[in-house]
Design a protein around this motif. Structure first.
Motif, short mmCIF file in Angstrom:
data_model
loop_
_atom_site.label_atom_id
_atom_site.label_comp_id
_atom_site.label_asym_id
_atom_site.label_seq_id
_atom_site.Cartn_x
_atom_site.Cartn_y
_atom_site.Cartn_z
N LYS A 705 1.00 -1.14 0.06
CA LYS A 705 0.13 0.22 0.05
C LYS A 705 0.61 1.42 0.28
O LYS A 705 2.32 1.54 0.43
N LEU A 706 0.73 2.28 -0.75
CA LEU A 706 0.56 3.53 -0.85
C LEU A 706 0.78 4.02 0.82
O LEU A 706 -0.52 4.40 0.80
N THR A 707 1.80 4.83 1.09
CA THR A 707 2.01 5.83 2.96
C THR A 707 2.35 6.75 3.14
O THR A 707 3.40 6.99 1.93
N PHE A 708 1.48 7.21 2.95
CA PHE A 708 2.17 9.30 3.39
C PHE A 708 2.10 9.48 5.20
O PHE A 708 1.50 9.29 5.92
N GLU A 709 2.99 10.19 4.89
CA GLU A 709 3.37 11.13 6.33
C GLU A 709 3.90 12.13 6.73
O GLU A 709 4.70 12.64 6.48
N PRO A 710 2.69 13.16 6.16
CA PRO A 710 2.73 14.52 5.44
C PRO A 710 3.75 15.48 6.79
O PRO A 710 3.22 15.61 7.75
N LYS A 711 4.38 16.21 6.31
CA LYS A 711 5.10 17.64 6.75
C LYS A 711 5.56 18.21 5.98
O LYS A 711 5.61 18.07 4.93
N ILE A 712 5.10 20.08 6.16
CA ILE A 712 5.76 20.95 5.81
C ILE A 712 6.89 21.34 6.42
O ILE A 712 6.56 22.04 6.85
N PRO A 713 7.40 22.79 5.94
CA PRO A 713 9.24 23.61 5.94
C PRO A 713 7.91 24.28 6.80
O PRO A 713 6.90 24.88 5.86
N GLU A 714 8.27 24.81 7.50
CA GLU A 714 7.51 26.22 7.92
C GLU A 714 7.67 27.67 7.23
O GLU A 714 7.27 28.41 7.14
N GLN A 715 9.15 27.69 6.24
CA GLN A 715 9.43 28.35 5.31
C GLN A 715 8.04 28.33 4.15
O GLN A 715 7.91 28.48 3.54
N TRP A 716 7.45 27.54 3.83
CA TRP A 716 6.22 27.13 2.96
C TRP A 716 5.07 27.22 3.65
O TRP A 716 4.82 26.66 4.31
N ASP A 717 4.05 27.57 2.57
CA ASP A 717 2.74 27.52 2.67
C ASP A 717 2.37 26.07 2.28
O ASP A 717 1.20 26.27 3.41
N ALA A 718 2.32 25.53 1.97
CA ALA A 718 2.01 24.62 0.53
C ALA A 718 2.89 24.29 -0.61
O ALA A 718 3.76 24.91 -0.93
#
Length: 768
Positions: A705-718
């Motif tokens: 199965k395809l799995t994701f654990e999304p995170k985002i750098p604070e410098q980015w909005d999206a």
């Protein structure tokens, strides 16, 4: 020299000053390609300043006799080199009989160069004052067609600004070229004929030794204020050169333009006696369509690529520009349309590394092509190695291996080893593991098992045989050891028991045996065919497993980490942070002797194993090894920051992950290693893509199965990306606080997000 002169822009690479000291760097950064050919961003007109001229044809190379080690048994006889091909881009420009040459002009103003990545074209414009005091405005647009990959197109316009002038355009093709990088200053090309028909010109030439036959061709059309002119050109023809001269008077403020069509036909795709005929057909089609229609087709072709491959980043222009620059050059280098080709570390941007295939393809590039194109493209890359299996067996035989053991080359054009550094060629044997891992990775991601019984198992058996023979039983340790190797960290040579090499050797053997057992039970006909062909017995498999189960792994109880190699703790363990910055990069400041005795790590080594085999270790173990090894890592390989970015993100260290991401995505744009003038780092660009998709997006395949654990750098909005997973396209849009998933396909798909099962349906937005 200003190393940070590229203007931040979401879709373009832009330079806004003419600086002779930056010309070579810009020739690399603004390179263009279409998978079949490519060229550095050399000026079309004369340029007498420092320049690195380079036009390249995919798959055309020369076996340059190696300078070192050739007297040693098993040493490669040659170093394959991608060849600087005959040039078709040249257009000499004379204004009142003075040659336009930016290096000699009195003044150059309003200089701008733009590589438009969205639409796939290169633009250059400037105002120049010549020595004769004439002022002109020049605009040049050039692209290599994706639709007609033997064709390149140039539009070159000159406007006299302060007086009327007589302008001469002299488009030419030239086979009297040399390589920037040559061991013996050999003559690489033999010009066979120079011919013309009306306003078309052709040079037929073949490479020495390898005898690739090529035809370089051109045809031009002239326009005065967009109205086509019919001028009969003067012809200047020599043994390796042909030029047409078109002259006319141009009033002040009017524009004289030339549209030049050129390119290559090669005997890899045509009968060698029909190359001129094939070239004429290309020119006829190009003239019929014309510059504007060809450019529109180019824009549409790139739009199709970007629709699948684009990664958007909101709130960080430099990061956005960096990832698109990487994706753009990967697609310029390799499009997956020709299974005979592969991805060279410099692509079509320079001559370093010979333009050959390295283990970079399997370790870094295949994930990018699997996810952004149809899986057949990745399968072509696997088949490239299958087609070279016999050569890999011969490479091993030269070193004393037997019984069908294969050692895939460190560097190759045709399956033969052609690298000429002993410590790399014969010791960096972990590349065999990357070939096997790519087979596993392809099956894991695509779900397509058919490749393994059809072709892949033969490769795995030959690799397992190599590892079995390469291991030595140590009576002192009562274990199997692997001696005299270089791991991914090339700042250690001839070490014993490099952990990564030993680990991937064990994994390769066990993975091969697992597949033999599966094929025996599920694909009986293939099993019988392969066992007979390989002459493989159950007793030999038993011998392999004895090595796999008994292999030695150096370990430090004190530090609670696997040791990179037996002697790592004998070094003076001074971290990079304690190193005098004036000593960096150490590969340009220190002797090789000093580097080899230092603790400094060029790129992920032990951590490369933790990247490949993440599921074999706990997050705590990853953290321990990351904290131990990263402080000694100088990241002087282009392949280093991406792996560390992915692992920092896995550990939740987003500031560190972001720093590594920015370094990998802008490695060339900001010239971190002070070498961009030699060409770009194409294969590491795939690692940049992985930094976002696998690092910040946390994408993995687990339990089918395809799995994701999304995170985002604070410098980015999206940020957002798409992946093609088993013939269905998943679009992932990560914002602060939530992630959107969309499915373009026909069937519902279960994915795992942060450990929870989510069902996504076609054309139905799901927010997590």
């Amino acid at each position: 020299m200003n190393l940070d002169y590229i203007i931040p822009n979401n879709w373009s690479i832009i330079e806004e000053e003419f600086n002779p000291d930056q010309v070579k760097a810009s020739e690399s950064l603004f390179s263009i390609g279409n998978g079949a050919m490519g060229q550095r961003a050399n000026f079309e007109e004369r340029y007498s300043g420092p320049t690195f001229q380079g036009s390249y044809i995919a798959g055309v190379y020369y076996p340059d006799k190696t300078r070192v080690g050739w007297w040693k048994n098993g040493y490669p006889e040659y170093f394959a080199k991608v060849l600087n091909a005959p040039s078709w881009i040249g257009i000499d420009v004379f204004i009142n009989e003075e040659a336009l040459d930016l290096f000699k002009c009195k003044k150059v103003e309003n200089f701008k160069r733009e590589l438009n990545m969205k639409e796939g074209w290169l633009l250059r414009s400037f105002n120049a004052t010549l020595q004769n005091n004439l002022e002109v405005e020049v605009v040049v647009k050039r692209f290599l067609s994706l639709d007609m990959d033997e064709l390149g197109v140039i539009s070159y316009s000159v406007k006299p600004l302060n007086a009327s002038a007589n302008i001469t355009y002299q488009p030419y093709i030239d086979s009297g070229i040399t390589n920037e990088d040559s061991n013996w200053d050999d003559k690489f090309w033999d010009t066979l004929s120079v011919s013309q028909k009306d306003t078309s010109a052709f040079i037929q030439a073949k490479t020495m030794k390898t005898e690739f036959y090529t035809c370089t061709f051109m045809e031009s059309e002239l326009f005065y204020n967009d109205k086509k002119l019919n001028i009969t050109p003067d012809v200047d023809k020599a043994s390796t050169h042909i030029a047409f001269a078109y002259s006319t008077k141009v009033n002040q403020g009017d524009v004289l333009s030339i549209h030049k069509f050129g390119g290559y036909t090669v005997d890899r795709n045509h009968d060698k006696y029909e190359l001129v005929t094939a070239a004429k057909a290309v020119l006829d089609k190009a003239k019929h369509l014309g510059f504007s229609a060809l450019l529109e087709n180019q824009k549409q072709a790139w739009a199709r690529i970007w629709d699948m491959a684009d990664i958007t980043i909101e709130g960080d222009v430099k990061a956005q520009q960096g990832i698109r620059f990487n994706i753009f050059h990967l697609n310029q280098t390799y499009l997956g349309t020709d299974a005979r080709l592969n991805i060279g570390p410099k692509g079509f941007t320079g001559e370093k590394y010979g333009g050959s295939t390295y283990w970079d393809t399997e370790a870094y590039c295949i994930p990018f092509y699997m996810a952004t194109k149809d899986q057949s493209v990745a399968r072509n890359l696997l088949e490239y190695r299958y087609n070279h299996l016999q050569k890999a067996i011969e490479n091993a035989e030269k070193l004393g291996f037997s019984n069908g053991a294969a050692l895939y080359p460190m560097v190759t054009m045709n399956g033969e080893e052609c690298h000429n550094e002993w410590e790399i060629t014969f010791e960096e044997i972990h590349r065999n593991g990357a070939i096997a891992f790519a087979i596993y990775n392809y099956h894991r991601y695509t779900g397509d098992y058919s490749y393994i019984p059809e072709k892949g198992l033969e490769v795995l058996i030959a690799i397992a045989r190599f590892w079995h023979q390469r291991a030595t039983f140590s009576t002192d340790k009562n274990k199997y050891v692997i001696l005299g190797v270089t791991g991914p960290n090339e700042y250690e040579n001839n070490v014993n028991n490099n952990w990564y090499t030993n680990y991937i050797a064990k994994w390769c053997i066990k993975y091969t045996v697992e597949n033999i057992e599966r094929i025996e039970s599920e694909f009986g006909i293939d099993y019988t065919r392969i066992m007979n062909k390989a002459k493989l017995s159950k007793s030999e498999i038993k011998d392999w497993m004895e090595v796999a189960e008994g292999i030695y792994f150096p370990y430090s109880e004190k530090h609670e980490v696997f040791l990179q190699q037996d002697g790592f703790l004998d070094k003076e363990l001074i971290t990079v942070s304690e190193l005098d910055q004036s000593q960096r990069p150490i590969n340009q400041k220190w002797s090789w002797d000093r580097i080899l005795r230092s603790p400094y790590i060029k790129q992920a080594d032990t951590l490369q194993g933790f990247y490949f085999f993440e599921d074999h270790f706990s997050t705590h173990e990853l953290e321990q090894h990351f904290d131990f090894y990263e402080p000694f890592t100088v990241h002087e390989s282009s392949l280093s920051p991406c792996v560390h970015s992915i692992q920092a993100a896995k550990l939740g260290r987003m500031n560190q992950a972001y720093t590594f991401y920015l370094r990998t995505s802008r490695l060339d744009l900001d010239d971190y290693n002070h070498e961009v003038h030699e060409g770009l780092h194409i294969t590491s660009m795939a690692g940049t893509w992985m930094s976002i998709v696998e690092g910040f997006g946390g994408m993995r395949v687990k339990n089918d199965k395809l799995t994701f654990e999304p995170k985002i750098p604070e410098q980015w909005d999206a940020y957002s990306f798409k992946v093609n997973f088993r013939h269905q396209i998943i679009k992932v849009n990560v914002c602060k606080g939530h992630t959107h998933f969309e499915l373009e396909g026909k069937h519902d798909l279960e994915i795992i997000v942060n450990g929870k099962t989510i069902l996504i349906s076609p054309n139905n937005l799901v927010t997590v």
